[in-house]
Design an enzyme around this catalytic site. Sequence first.
Site, mmCIF file in Angstrom:
data_model
loop_
_atom_site.group_PDB
_atom_site.id
_atom_site.type_symbol
_atom_site.label_atom_id
_atom_site.label_comp_id
_atom_site.label_asym_id
_atom_site.label_seq_id
_atom_site.Cartn_x
_atom_site.Cartn_y
_atom_site.Cartn_z
ATOM 1 N N ASP A 1 16.045 9.787 13.691
ATOM 2 C CA ASP A 1 15.472 10.673 12.675
ATOM 3 C C ASP A 1 16.518 11.728 12.311
ATOM 4 O OD1 ASP A 1 13.800 12.117 11.059
ATOM 5 O OD2 ASP A 1 12.608 12.972 12.700
ATOM 6 N N ASP B 1 15.086 8.663 5.976
ATOM 7 C CA ASP B 1 15.922 9.219 7.046
ATOM 8 C C ASP B 1 15.439 8.882 8.445
ATOM 9 O OD1 ASP B 1 13.661 10.998 6.990
ATOM 10 O OD2 ASP B 1 14.871 12.452 8.069
ATOM 11 N N GLU B 2 14.571 7.897 8.551
ATOM 12 C CA GLU B 2 13.947 7.625 9.845
ATOM 13 C C GLU B 2 13.779 6.131 10.028
ATOM 14 O OE1 GLU B 2 9.895 9.093 11.542
ATOM 15 O OE2 GLU B 2 10.386 10.268 9.784
#
Length: 357
Positions: free
Chosen positions: A11, A106-107
């Site tokens: 993350d 983003d994860e």
Amino acid sequence: MAKQRKIIHVDMDAFFASVEQRDQPEYQGKPLIVGGQPNSRGVVAACSYEARKFGIHSAMSSSRAYRLCPQAIFVPPRFEAYREVSNQIREIFWQYATQVEPLSLDEAYLDVTYTADFDGSATRIAQAIKAEILTKTQLNASAGVSYNKFLAKIASDMDKPNGLYVIKPEQGLAFVANLPIGKFHGIGPATEKKMHQLGIRTGGDLREKSLLALVEKFGQSGQYYYSIARAIDERPVRSTRVRKSLGKETTFAEDILSVALLTEKLNELAEQVLTKLSQQALQAKTITLKVKYANFQQVTRAQSVEVGLDLHAIKSWIPQLLQRIKAGEQPIRLVGLSLSGLEKIGFEGRMGQLLLV
Ligand SMILES: [Mg+2]
């Protein structure tokens, strides 16, 4: 018994805001809000750690964020920039994981159960991924390492920013028992409140409830709560795409001229690549040979076929590909073999492929 899985949840830290701070040095070290302007009806999409100190968080109205911190810098989001970083980090994930399941830009969850790098140490793989993300994007990521998605996701949040947190199999149960119920991923504020009313404040409290009681109170989710209270989460990491290619290369201790020796090395690489491919239930229709000569000049030659390549087919193409680069005329320092044009195959095809390895 099934092999103990190794799952990493990666993350990025304060993602949109960190990209803005990277690209605009004057934003660094300052409260920064990505989202709507203060006088608009917009909301905070993301904010820097400096802004969080003022109590600002994402999804808050921009006008409220402004009242909490009038000196904050407000900027509109630049999704193209975030998408570019997102593509960069996904490429990195695919170098290490056999399955990559993005949750957002983003994860992602990564399954590294079958990754051989770093002797299969998921912790060291996570370190390498974080280091490579930093080198390639100048941004920090946090990683959680564990044996299922539920624990990996919680772990990535434990040590933010720039964190790395590991929950080992023997720690899972105790970890969950001590965890406040509101920290459980998948338990939102409403459910948290309901659980508090039932006297459930921690994972330990949750574990004392019977499956029947939980299903009665929470319906279908009751089964999930029952499992995670026991640190059990069998959900697989599901890739939304298959990787584009899979390959391996080797650099020789001494440059090689002999075609027989090159063929032997390439046959070994073919076996290794095909084993990896089988583990991921993939088949390939293109084989690419790469060589680097002693003078560092590099050439590649590819061959595509109509049906999925098995080991026999790959080995039979190697001499032809070597001929096409005129092997034997110049010393070679590195050879690589990669397979592309990948697609998923069924169980039967997979067994057939493996039997030939
Ligand atoms: Mg994030």
